[in-house]
Design an enzyme around this catalytic site. Structure first.
Site, PDB file in Angstrom:
ATOM      1  N   GLU A  42      24.371 -33.380 -71.235  1.00  0.00           N
ATOM      2  CA  GLU A  42      24.974 -32.697 -72.208  1.00  0.00           C
ATOM      3  C   GLU A  42      26.274 -31.965 -71.771  1.00  0.00           C
ATOM      4  O   GLU A  42      27.241 -31.907 -72.243  1.00  0.00           O
ATOM      5  CB  GLU A  42      24.232 -31.940 -72.964  1.00  0.00           C
ATOM      6  CG  GLU A  42      23.156 -32.850 -73.812  1.00  0.00           C
ATOM      7  CD  GLU A  42      22.296 -32.118 -75.064  1.00  0.00           C
ATOM      8  OE1 GLU A  42      22.760 -31.142 -75.568  1.00  0.00           O
ATOM      9  OE2 GLU A  42      20.870 -32.186 -74.855  1.00  0.00           O
ATOM     10  N   GLU A  59      14.690 -35.895 -73.559  1.00  0.00           N
ATOM     11  CA  GLU A  59      13.814 -35.390 -74.624  1.00  0.00           C
ATOM     12  C   GLU A  59      13.656 -36.018 -75.950  1.00  0.00           C
ATOM     13  O   GLU A  59      13.289 -35.702 -76.839  1.00  0.00           O
ATOM     14  CB  GLU A  59      14.284 -34.052 -74.816  1.00  0.00           C
ATOM     15  CG  GLU A  59      15.893 -33.937 -75.025  1.00  0.00           C
ATOM     16  CD  GLU A  59      16.719 -33.916 -73.756  1.00  0.00           C
ATOM     17  OE1 GLU A  59      17.710 -32.995 -73.630  1.00  0.00           O
ATOM     18  OE2 GLU A  59      16.195 -34.505 -72.668  1.00  0.00           O
TER      19      GLU A  59
END
Length: 645
Positions: free
Chosen positions: A95, A115
């Site tokens: 990210e 995740e």
């Protein structure tokens, strides 16, 4: 010069500031690291000699910190930021790269958001992350994630200093659906395979599907043509045992016939070298019965694949009280090498998955014989999260499987079986399932299965024969009733599996139910889900159902005990499971090897200890699976894997 840990910044003569993150061993983005990164980024933005910023360093794991700290700062940066990824960027690290203005990556760089398997995005902070973390879905997915990692720990096998032996050449007996699938899986991992059949016609029928499996992977871009050809070149078809003289393992994958399997095991014991592992792909039959005519019981093990074997990930490794720890370890290593998830289970009728789920179809048959619409039953179960309802599953698996294994289950669990004539009537009417285009549904190439209204006449005949509808009238049930009447008996049988020590830990059965039966991962597996529903509620519901409909719903002693004591079904027992009591066999094995390193090993196997009021957590990706169908009566070890639609 040794590499400095933390966050460093170097500004070159070209005005490019290179900010490097180094936090061994996994370069986790901890709060101190992010604080340093924040400082360096601010410094770079303030320096007049800096024209652009490059962010680099393997980045993984996610911190308990808001994304605003870094994301907003990066977005507001007055100078362009480029993420240079050379190795791994996982989760929060990925990210960070996404938050940069541009990205460059080396050819072998790995970018991923693990995740996602928990149902989380973004993983690197934000409001969404904090809202999702306490949800039951996330807890379930997290539970499965860690449960799958726990299955690699097998007491008295993985903790006694043994090393897996290489499996360079494996023989497969039986070229039907399961045999060809197992062969494909082995070839894809560069393992030489000898495929044996009883005649040239059957051998060709076994080899052709292997080639078709490989070509299918090529056409879908999953495998290059060169690799497919190399894999296929590792296969040799034979009609006798001549080439078995140097195999490391034999996997028997013939029909579920006890006499045939006993004959084969006696033959391979004589034909194979003394170190060779003798494995059966049986889905139902007691391994002690299969190997009772041999003198090599320490080498006999179950290798229960789920169909299609080259796609489905679960591999049940079935051990008897005589199976050598070395054999179990070798098969575990082979399973991982061919990209399977091996779960070690005990020896019983149906083992872990099929044993737990044998009430699944029977409960559905009971509901239909009580007057409930069969298509509604399937619809309710798919709405719950399973990819197929019990009747479509039967169609895809082939109804011959139920007939072939009925007597075996009836003999073992007769007191808690529901006997329905529906399957026999279905076959009598020429409805074999998907294999011939008609079952409960109509199957046409290129279109989705469609409910067949004409099957209702067969259902009515079954209802007349069972005659269990109260006063001849259909019962009224809610969707919730249907879910409970079908899945609570499954939970009840899972309790028996736990009580008998068939699995090492409760979470093993959760993994097996997700990978073998496609039980919804977001519900955490059959036992995790049962614990969230509540053992006391399940017990009381089954007790009421048994009073109305008989012993099929009778709660097990294990369930009753847990309900009365306020315990979770998954709470570890004080006594050891049968899979933990392999010390005598281990001692025999280690004495034979005269190894000074072997020791009894750890007997504590619970993954976690929780208070009764706590819920557990986890799960993994949804499983795509397909069901086994009979091949003109040549159905290999019958499995009940649920396909994802």
């Amino acid at each position: 010069m040794a590499k400095k840990n933390g966050v460093t910044m170097e500004v070159g003569e070209d005005g490019v500031a290179v900010i490097t993150i180094s936090n061994p061993p996994v370069n986790s983005l901890s709060s101190p690291i992010l604080s340093e990164w924040n400082e360096k980024l601010q410094e770079a933005n303030q320096r007049s000699d800096v024209k652009a910023i490059v962010l680099t360093g393997d980045m993984s794991l996610m911190p308990d910190i808001s994304f605003d700290l870094v994301g907003t700062l990066m977005e507001d940066s007055r100078k362009p930021i480029v993420a240079a990824v050379e190795g791994v960027a996982l989760g929060g690290g990925f990210e960070l790269a996404l938050a940069s203005h541009a990205r460059v990556a080396a050819p072998k760089a790995q970018l991923t958001l693990p995740e996602l398997t928990f149902g989380l995005i973004p993983g690197f902070g934000g409001e969404v992350f904090k809202q999702l973390i306490p949800s039951d879905t996330v807890k379930a997915l997290v539970h499965v994630y860690f449960a799958q990692r726990a299955i690699s720990k097998v007491p008295n096998v993985t903790d006694v200093g043994l090393k897996p032996r290489p499996m360079k050449k494996v023989a497969v007996i039986g070229g039907g659906l399961m045999g060809s699938g197992i062969t494909t899986a082995l070839l894809l991992s560069n393992i030489r395979v000898v495929l044996k059949e009883i005649n040239s016609e059957y051998l060709l029928k076994g080899i052709n599907p292997v080639e078709a499996n490989l070509n299918s992977l090529v056409s879908r871009g999953k495998l290059t043509q060169d690799k497919a050809e190399k894999a296929f070149s590792l296969l040799k078809g034979v009609l006798d045992y001549t080439d078995f003289k140097d195999v490391d393992m034999v996997i028997e994958a013939v029909i579920e016939n006890i006499e045939l399997k006993q004959k084969i095991f006696k033959e391979i014991e004589e034909a194979c070298p003394s170190h060779c592992i003798l494995a059966s792909n049986t889905s139902t039959i007691d391994l002690n019965v299969i190997g009772e005519k041999t003198n090599s019981k320490d080498r006999i093990v179950g290798a229960h694949f789920f169909s299609p074997a080259h796609i489905m990930t679960l591999l049940e490794i079935v051990r008897t009280e005589n199976t050598s720890p070395q054999v179990i370890l070798d098969l575990m290593a082979l399973g991982k090498a061919i990209k399977k998830v091996p779960v070690v289970v005990g020896n019983c009728i149906g083992f872990a998955v099929n044993r737990t789920f044998f009430p699944y179809a029977q409960a559905a048959h009971m509901l239909v014989n009580l007057g409930v619409d069969l298509f509604r039953v399937d619809s309710v179960i798919t709405s719950f999260g399973l990819p197929l309802g019990p009747f479509m599953l039967g169609d895809l698996a082939g109804h011959g499987i139920a007939i072939a294994t009925k007597d075996i289950y009836d003999k073992a669990f007769g007191d808690r079986m529901f006997r329905s004539p529906l399957t026999e009537l279905l076959l009598k009417s020429g409805r074999n399932g998907k294999i011939n285009g008609r079952g409960y549904y109509i199957y046409q190439k290129g279109s989705k299965p469609k409910p067949d209204p004409s099957v209702l006449s067969v259902v009515e005949e079954s209802r007349k024969l069972t005659s269990i509808m109260p006063d001849g009238k259909a019962i009224t049930v809610t969707d919730k009733d249907i879910v409970e009447m079908i899945l609570f008996p499954v939970v009840n049988e899972a309790c028996c599996v736990l009580d008998e020590g068939v699995v090492i830990r409760a979470s093993d059965l959760d993994v097996a139910s997700v990978l073998g039966m496609s039980f919804p991962s977001y519900r955490g597996g059959v036992l995790f889900w049962a614990d969230t529903v509540g053992p006391k509620y399940i017990y009381e519901r089954l007790k009421r159902l048994s009073e109305t409909y008989g012993g099929f719903f009778k709660p097990s002693k294990y369930l009753e005990e847990r309900a009365m004591r306020g315990m979770l079904l998954s709470d570890p027992k004080s006594s050891r499971s049968r899979l933990q009591t392999g010390k005598s066999q281990l001692d025999k094995f280690t004495n034979k090897r005269k190894s000074s390193q072997a020791h009894p090993g750890c007997l504590e196997v619970s993954v976690s200890s929780r208070r009764p009021d706590e819920r557990r957590a986890t799960r993994r990706l949804h499983v795509t699976s397909t069901c086994e169908t009979s091949d003109e009566g040549r159905n290999d070890g019958a499995t009940r894997a649920v396909p994802s639609g």
